[in-house]
Design an enzyme around this catalytic site. Structure first.
Site, PDB file in Angstrom:
ATOM      1  N   LYS A 206       9.985   5.330   9.045  1.00 51.19           N
ATOM      2  CA  LYS A 206       9.855   3.915   8.461  1.00 51.19           C
ATOM      3  C   LYS A 206       8.468   3.694   7.751  1.00 51.19           C
ATOM      4  O   LYS A 206       8.274   3.307   6.649  1.00 51.19           O
ATOM      5  CB  LYS A 206       9.889   2.873   9.661  1.00 51.19           C
ATOM      6  CG  LYS A 206       9.454   1.539   9.189  1.00 51.19           C
ATOM      7  CD  LYS A 206      10.381   0.876   8.092  1.00 51.19           C
ATOM      8  CE  LYS A 206       9.941  -0.497   7.889  1.00 51.19           C
ATOM      9  NZ  LYS A 206      10.820  -1.174   6.588  1.00 51.19           N
ATOM     10  N   CYS A 260       5.082  -5.318   4.379  1.00 53.13           N
ATOM     11  CA  CYS A 260       5.243  -3.818   4.695  1.00 53.13           C
ATOM     12  C   CYS A 260       4.335  -2.853   4.009  1.00 53.13           C
ATOM     13  O   CYS A 260       3.498  -2.082   4.702  1.00 53.13           O
ATOM     14  CB  CYS A 260       6.758  -3.358   4.547  1.00 53.13           C
ATOM     15  SG  CYS A 260       7.935  -4.191   5.593  1.00 53.13           S
ATOM     16  N   TYR A 316       4.491 -12.290  -3.381  1.00 57.87           N
ATOM     17  CA  TYR A 316       4.115 -10.748  -3.538  1.00 57.87           C
ATOM     18  C   TYR A 316       4.999 -10.091  -4.495  1.00 57.87           C
ATOM     19  O   TYR A 316       4.763  -8.836  -4.773  1.00 57.87           O
ATOM     20  CB  TYR A 316       4.209 -10.185  -2.064  1.00 57.87           C
ATOM     21  CG  TYR A 316       5.440  -9.557  -1.937  1.00 57.87           C
ATOM     22  CD1 TYR A 316       5.808  -8.396  -2.034  1.00 57.87           C
ATOM     23  CD2 TYR A 316       6.200 -10.544  -0.878  1.00 57.87           C
ATOM     24  CE1 TYR A 316       7.104  -7.984  -1.764  1.00 57.87           C
ATOM     25  CE2 TYR A 316       7.472 -10.049  -0.445  1.00 57.87           C
ATOM     26  CZ  TYR A 316       8.055  -8.596  -0.805  1.00 57.87           C
ATOM     27  OH  TYR A 316       9.231  -8.297  -0.378  1.00 57.87           O
TER      28      TYR A 316
END
Length: 401
Positions: A206, A260, A316
């Site tokens: 991930k 993330c 974003y």
């Protein structure tokens, strides 16, 4: 007897999963410390702008299988889907939310329960944090008595419904039993392939996914700086370079946002500081971009007394309403700190909303497009003359296509 799933955290990650499990016929309890979120779920109101998920929340079968509350309760499966922010100074993962979530379920654990960690975490978290806490505060052993797996989310705000169903998923158990148990839970709604592995591999994978993107964005941003120094058009040059069959350079931008990409690479540096030099430098390059963009804006109005600047786009990425870690906000903040008169608008963000560019451009000296939503691009393409007519000084800069 159908499984009962308790989902801790009902935000961008936890709530969509809870809805899908409820639709699949499982009994689901969504837990959130925010009473407004709990009330909204129980009232059938989605606090995310996702049409398909809102329809799911209104589905009679989902309403029958899903309930929200502020505290956990006994269940068969516990899913931890809480945020994992990075400490802004130390650049390490703040494990507080995960630890609090784990501590909240401890009184309700029974032998044979499965604990799934969906939150993005540093490698070895399942073994060093989850296992340690559960064994410290219970009589159970992990994974012999309590099964544990890491199943990182793979969703994109704005297209959550499609991605949560059709994307492949990693199922990383601490042992084979944990992996098989978690696989069975996700198989109830995931149509993508379920890849079985161990917990550490899932944690690493991930982080690698988002770090790969961060490093490549940093490369594009450095190319932009080199082209600017030499007076070349970076997008044109990248277009030529991408004609090579094995080259796919990304487009440069104003920085990196979202929950993330600007955060996850730090988790790799946290566990391997001497083997993450490229990763760390990419983070520095992308974190520096808002400062570089702010400086370009200052130069663009350096000849004007008391310039009025209108900044468009606050999310974003384009065509979504998610502002988490958005570099546009940092750019506006830097300009305001310098005393510039900056109005910040975004048609997709309620508090910054605008019905048209022409309305907010009245009397402006400079319009800077920081995030080019389709609606912004369309108006500035089709009605640019109308926008420029209401401006005091006709200057428009696109920092994103």
């Amino acid at each position: 007897m159908k499984k009962k799933i308790v989902v801790i955290g009902t935000g961008y990650v936890g709530l969509p999963a809870a809805l899908m499990w409820a639709k699949a016929g499982l009994t689901v309890v969504g837990v959130d410390i925010n009473e407004n979120v709990v009330r909204a779920i129980n009232d059938g109101t989605l606090m995310l702008n996702e049409k398909e998920l809102q329809e799911l929340l209104e589905d009679p079968s989902v309403r029958a299988n899903l309930v929200a509350r502020t505290t956990p309760c006994p269940g068969d499966v516990f899913v931890i889907a809480v945020p994992t922010p990075v400490d802004p100074l130390k650049k390490v993962c703040d494990m507080g939310p995960v630890e609090s979530a784990l501590e909240s379920i401890i009184p309700h654990l029974r032998k044979g329960n499965l604990v799934i960690l969906e939150s993005t975490v540093p490698p070895m978290t399942c073994r060093r944090v989850v296992q340690r806490l559960l064994e410290k505060h219970t009589k159970f052993k992990v994974p012999q008595d309590i099964l544990v797996a890491h199943c990182p989310e793979r969703i994109l705000p704005g297209d959550i419904f499609k991605e949560i169903v059709h994307n492949d998923r990693l199922i990383g158990g601490m042992d084979a039993r944990s992996t098989k148990a978690a696989t069975a839970i996700y198989a109830t709604f995931v149509k993508g392939q379920l890849h079985e592995t161990d917990d550490v591999s899932a944690e690493l994978s991930k982080l690698m996914e988002n770090t790969y993107r961060d490093v490549n964005i940093a490369l594009a941003n450095e190319f932009a700086q080199i082209c600017e120094l030499l007076g070349a058009n970076v997008r044109k040059v990248i277009g030529f370079a991408n004609k090579h069959p094995r080259v796919k350079i990304l487009s440069p931008g104003i920085g990196v946002g979202g929950h993330c990409i600007p955060i996850d690479p730090w988790f790799l540096k946290e566990v391997a500081p001497y083997n993450s030099k490229l990763i760390t430098m990419a983070r520095f390059v992308n974190d520096e971009m808002p400062h570089r963009i702010a400086e370009k804006i200052r130069r663009a109005v350096s000849d004007l007394p008391n310039p009025r600047i209108v900044a468009l786009g606050a999310t974003y990425k384009k065509n979504c309403e998610d502002k988490r870690e958005a570099p546009a906000g940092e750019i506006v903040k830097l300009l305001k700190q310098d005393g510039y008169n900056v109005a910040h608008h975004d048609p997709l963000v309620p508090k910054l909303g605008c019905s048209s560019v022409a309305k907010v451009a009245k009397g402006a000296d400079l319009i800077v497009v920081l995030v080019c939503h389709d609606s912004i691009k369309r108006e500035l393409t089709e009605n640019r003359a109308a926008v420029e007519r209401v401006m005091r000084t006709k200057r428009i800069i696109f920092f994103e296509d």
